[in-house]
Design a protein around this motif. Structure first.
Motif, short mmCIF file in Angstrom:
data_model
loop_
_atom_site.label_atom_id
_atom_site.label_comp_id
_atom_site.label_asym_id
_atom_site.label_seq_id
_atom_site.Cartn_x
_atom_site.Cartn_y
_atom_site.Cartn_z
N GLY A 40 -12.98 5.90 -5.56
CA GLY A 40 -13.75 6.90 -6.62
C GLY A 40 -14.61 7.61 -5.50
N ALA A 41 -14.86 7.57 -4.41
CA ALA A 41 -15.39 8.83 -4.00
C ALA A 41 -15.08 10.26 -3.83
CB ALA A 41 -15.98 8.35 -3.82
N TRP A 50 -5.21 7.16 -10.61
CA TRP A 50 -3.97 8.07 -11.63
C TRP A 50 -4.26 7.25 -12.92
CZ3 TRP A 50 -2.34 11.71 -9.45
CH2 TRP A 50 -1.64 12.83 -9.80
N PRO A 51 -3.50 7.92 -13.96
CA PRO A 51 -4.24 7.58 -15.19
C PRO A 51 -3.28 6.65 -15.59
CG PRO A 51 -3.76 9.76 -15.40
CD PRO A 51 -3.58 9.72 -13.68
N VAL A 52 -3.20 5.03 -15.96
CA VAL A 52 -2.37 4.49 -16.39
C VAL A 52 -1.36 4.44 -17.12
CG1 VAL A 52 -2.24 2.00 -17.45
CG2 VAL A 52 -4.78 2.78 -16.10
N GLY A 53 -0.40 3.89 -16.82
CA GLY A 53 1.23 4.57 -17.35
C GLY A 53 1.66 5.32 -16.97
N ALA A 54 1.18 6.44 -16.68
CA ALA A 54 1.08 7.59 -16.40
C ALA A 54 2.40 8.17 -14.75
CB ALA A 54 0.92 8.99 -16.23
N PRO A 55 3.42 8.24 -14.54
CA PRO A 55 3.99 8.00 -13.07
C PRO A 55 3.35 9.20 -11.94
CG PRO A 55 4.90 9.84 -14.84
CD PRO A 55 4.34 9.12 -15.83
N TRP A 56 3.83 8.38 -11.58
CA TRP A 56 3.09 9.73 -9.39
C TRP A 56 4.41 10.41 -9.53
CZ3 TRP A 56 -1.22 9.18 -7.65
CH2 TRP A 56 -1.30 9.88 -5.75
N PRO A 57 3.68 11.75 -9.38
CA PRO A 57 4.29 12.58 -8.76
C PRO A 57 5.28 13.30 -7.79
CG PRO A 57 2.32 13.34 -8.27
CD PRO A 57 2.27 12.15 -8.85
N GLY A 103 -14.02 19.79 -19.64
CA GLY A 103 -13.65 18.19 -19.24
C GLY A 103 -13.23 17.90 -18.73
N THR A 104 -12.60 18.72 -17.29
CA THR A 104 -12.33 17.63 -15.85
C THR A 104 -13.75 17.81 -15.15
OG1 THR A 104 -12.02 19.77 -14.50
CG2 THR A 104 -9.99 18.76 -16.26
N HIS A 133 -4.29 18.25 -9.22
CA HIS A 133 -4.90 17.49 -10.32
C HIS A 133 -6.49 18.09 -10.97
CE1 HIS A 133 -0.04 16.60 -10.97
NE2 HIS A 133 -0.53 16.53 -9.53
N TRP A 134 -6.39 18.29 -11.98
CA TRP A 134 -7.54 18.58 -12.55
C TRP A 134 -7.27 17.62 -13.81
CZ3 TRP A 134 -10.71 22.13 -9.74
CH2 TRP A 134 -10.05 23.07 -9.37
N GLN A 135 -8.45 16.04 -13.24
CA GLN A 135 -8.55 15.12 -14.13
C GLN A 135 -9.82 15.19 -14.46
OE1 GLN A 135 -6.73 13.25 -11.23
NE2 GLN A 135 -5.03 13.57 -12.38
N ARG A 136 -10.03 13.89 -15.55
CA ARG A 136 -11.52 13.50 -15.61
C ARG A 136 -11.41 12.29 -15.04
NH1 ARG A 136 -13.93 14.40 -21.36
NH2 ARG A 136 -11.46 15.72 -21.65
N ALA A 137 -11.95 11.80 -14.74
CA ALA A 137 -12.45 10.78 -13.76
C ALA A 137 -12.57 9.40 -14.50
CB ALA A 137 -13.76 10.48 -13.34
N ALA A 138 -12.95 9.03 -15.57
CA ALA A 138 -12.97 8.17 -17.21
C ALA A 138 -11.92 7.63 -17.73
CB ALA A 138 -13.97 8.89 -17.84
N GLU A 139 -10.69 7.85 -16.88
CA GLU A 139 -8.99 8.65 -17.41
C GLU A 139 -8.39 7.70 -16.19
OE1 GLU A 139 -8.36 12.00 -18.92
OE2 GLU A 139 -9.21 11.75 -20.95
#
Ligand SMILES: [Zn+2]
Ligand SMILES: [Zn+2]
Length: 271
Positions: A40-41, A50-57, A103-104, A133-139
């Motif tokens: 996480g760091a 990675w988002p749970v359930g989302a396919p790895w690219p 939001g990211t 991949h610009w993401q939101r850590a909480a997700e």
């Protein structure tokens, strides 16, 4: 040599040469060192989130090496493709100057660890295919990416932790208008410094700031989607930590579109 004054910092140079200050850009020097990154760091070479359930690219491009296996005329595209590998994970607090979409707060840079010679909009590029991949850590949750079906060892980063260091960066003269480049050269001569080497465009793994054009002259990188002149986002460097070899042991530059960071990245390799 009688000149012993220390080389001016980028901020001092920008104050001394009229017009140069507007080219100062914030940057984060990453200073990687061999160590397992804390999950996480910010770090290089995993572990991934990675988002749970989302396919790895995956990359479904045809790689030049595939030519030996499948003739180009064959109507075959790999059904599954090659899993991308995690290259860099950055938390927003370690590089607050990046163009974070609303939001990211976490950026993951992944790439396909193979050569590519037909990436759209990249005429002279030969190297890994990079995705942001610009993401939101909480997700996100810890993820174990599948191993790539094929890979070049020199494009598989070894795990590194980072010592992020904020600084201000100035461009090479190639990136300055002619008159300003001349003014910088005259100032450097008066002060007995070498601008490109001494002024403080930081070398090494870096987010933001300016790229080095040490190998080619400036190559303008325009967005393949909208045509905007792109901005330097990341320099990834060859070397021991994280044990990559890019180009002829040079560096890879990733550019981002200033209009929309979701547009495909621009890529350049220097030496
Ligand atoms: Zn690929
Ligand atoms: Zn664009």
């Amino acid at each position: 040599m009688t000149h012993t004054a220390p080389a001016p910092s980028p901020a001092e140079l920008a104050a001394a040469v009229p017009g140069l200050a507007e080219y100062l850009r914030p940057a984060t020097l990453l200073n990687p060192y061999a160590a397992q990154p804390v999950p996480g760091a910010s770090g290089i070479g995993g572990p991934a989130l990675w988002p749970v359930g989302a396919p790895w690219p995956h990359c479904t491009a045809r790689h030049p090496e595939d030519e030996y296996l499948i003739p180009r005329s064959a109507p075959v595209t790999p059904a599954v493709g090659t899993a991308l590998v995690p290259v860099l994970l950055i938390r927003a607090e370690d590089a607050p100057h990046l163009p974070w979409p609303d939001g990211t707060d976490l950026l993951q840079v992944l790439w396909c660890p193979n050569d590519h010679d037909d990436i759209q909009g990249e005429r002279y590029y030969y190297g890994p295919a990079v995705r942001l991949h610009w993401q939101r850590a909480a997700e996100l949750a810890p993820a174990t990416p599948p191993p790539p079906a094929r890979s070049a060892a020199e494009y598989l980063p070894q795990p590194c932790a980072l010592r992020p260091e904020q600084l201000l960066d100035l461009p090479d003269r190639d990136d300055l208008p002619g008159e300003l480049a001349r003014a910088v050269a005259e100032f450097a001569e008066r002060r007995g410094i070498e601008y490109e080497r001494d002024h403080g465009r930081a070398d090494g793994w870096k987010l933001g700031g300016w790229p080095s054009w040490h190998c080619t002259d400036l190559v303008p990188i325009d967005c393949a989607r909208c045509g905007a002149r792109m901005t330097h986002l990341l320099t990834a460097e060859s070397g021991d930590d994280p044990d990559l070899s890019l180009g002829r042991h040079g560096e890879l530059h990733v550019f981002v579109c200033p209009v929309d960071p979701a547009h495909p990245v621009g890529l350049d390799i220097q030496g």
